[in-house]
Design a protein around this motif. Structure first.
Motif, short mmCIF file in Angstrom:
data_model
loop_
_atom_site.label_atom_id
_atom_site.label_comp_id
_atom_site.label_asym_id
_atom_site.label_seq_id
_atom_site.Cartn_x
_atom_site.Cartn_y
_atom_site.Cartn_z
N VAL A 1 -5.03 -24.16 -53.42
CA VAL A 1 -5.65 -23.95 -51.74
C VAL A 1 -7.16 -24.26 -51.83
O VAL A 1 -8.08 -24.06 -52.72
CB VAL A 1 -5.64 -22.61 -51.29
CG1 VAL A 1 -6.19 -22.78 -49.97
CG2 VAL A 1 -3.99 -22.11 -51.36
N ALA B 1 2.28 -19.57 -40.78
CA ALA B 1 2.04 -20.97 -40.91
C ALA B 1 1.36 -21.24 -42.33
O ALA B 1 1.64 -22.13 -42.96
CB ALA B 1 1.17 -21.39 -39.85
N LEU B 2 0.38 -20.40 -42.57
CA LEU B 2 -0.17 -20.56 -44.05
C LEU B 2 0.85 -20.36 -45.01
O LEU B 2 1.07 -21.25 -46.05
CB LEU B 2 -1.33 -19.79 -44.34
CG LEU B 2 -2.65 -20.07 -43.46
CD1 LEU B 2 -3.57 -18.87 -43.52
CD2 LEU B 2 -3.19 -21.07 -43.88
N ARG B 3 1.70 -19.30 -45.21
CA ARG B 3 2.55 -19.00 -46.00
C ARG B 3 3.72 -20.35 -46.13
O ARG B 3 4.37 -20.30 -47.11
CB ARG B 3 3.31 -17.85 -45.92
CG ARG B 3 2.34 -16.57 -46.05
CD ARG B 3 2.93 -15.30 -46.16
NE ARG B 3 4.18 -15.08 -45.35
CZ ARG B 3 4.21 -14.21 -44.15
NH1 ARG B 3 3.21 -13.61 -43.78
NH2 ARG B 3 5.08 -14.01 -43.31
N ALA B 4 3.85 -20.64 -45.15
CA ALA B 4 5.04 -21.86 -44.96
C ALA B 4 4.38 -23.14 -45.74
O ALA B 4 5.20 -23.85 -46.08
CB ALA B 4 5.46 -22.18 -43.58
N GLU B 5 3.24 -23.26 -45.47
CA GLU B 5 2.47 -24.47 -46.11
C GLU B 5 2.01 -24.47 -47.52
O GLU B 5 2.05 -25.49 -48.31
CB GLU B 5 1.35 -24.89 -45.23
CG GLU B 5 0.80 -26.02 -45.57
CD GLU B 5 -0.52 -26.35 -44.89
OE1 GLU B 5 -1.21 -27.42 -45.32
OE2 GLU B 5 -0.76 -26.08 -43.81
N PHE B 6 1.76 -23.32 -47.75
CA PHE B 6 1.04 -23.07 -49.39
C PHE B 6 2.02 -21.77 -50.04
O PHE B 6 2.12 -20.95 -49.77
CB PHE B 6 -0.31 -22.46 -49.00
CG PHE B 6 -1.22 -23.42 -48.70
CD1 PHE B 6 -1.86 -24.61 -49.33
CD2 PHE B 6 -1.61 -23.57 -47.45
CE1 PHE B 6 -2.66 -25.50 -48.88
CE2 PHE B 6 -2.48 -24.41 -46.71
CZ PHE B 6 -3.09 -25.22 -47.47
N GLU C 1 -1.04 -17.02 -37.61
CA GLU C 1 -1.54 -17.85 -38.78
C GLU C 1 -0.98 -17.64 -40.18
O GLU C 1 -0.56 -18.50 -40.76
CB GLU C 1 -2.96 -17.79 -38.72
CG GLU C 1 -3.83 -18.78 -39.59
CD GLU C 1 -5.30 -18.73 -39.47
OE1 GLU C 1 -6.01 -19.55 -40.13
OE2 GLU C 1 -5.80 -17.74 -39.09
#
Length: 114
Positions: free
Chosen positions: A89, A61-66, A58
């Protein structure tokens, strides 16, 4: 999210306590049952952020999105993230991530044997 709302949310979780092992400028939120950390924040700092325990997949994925979610500052980069709380965020997601961090470290209640 404000420093007051962050503190209030963290302390609303079961067995949550606030401690200051790194000095009065850094709030460290732990579970009282086992003393494990689930959130850290310098609530009075100019750059307001929170560091949380996170599932490694997770976290990726979070670092890629935000762009404002980065590997955990001064912690194991695989298991911790730091979120810059500058409104990029959504508060609901931050609260969900805090709850997830708490769930990862909270004491487990043993099942009764039948």
């Amino acid at each position: 999210m404000t420093p007051d709302s962050l503190r209030e949310f963290c302390l609303s979780l079961p067995q949550a306590t606030e401690t200051f092992p790194f000095g009065e400028e850094t709030s460290v939120f732990k579970t009282s049952g086992n003393g494990k950390i689930f959130a850290l924040s310098a609530l009075g700092s100019d750059s307001f952020d929170v560091t949380l325990k996170c599932d490694p997949e997770e976290s990726i994925a979070l670092r890629a999105e935000f762009p404002t979610i980065i590997p955990g500052y001064h912690l194991n980069k695989k298991h911790w993230i730091t979120i810059r709380l500058d409104n990029s965020v959504e508060d609901d997601l931050v609260e969900q991530l805090i709850s997830s961090s708490h769930a990862l470290v909270r004491p487990r209640i043993p099942r009764a044997r039948r």
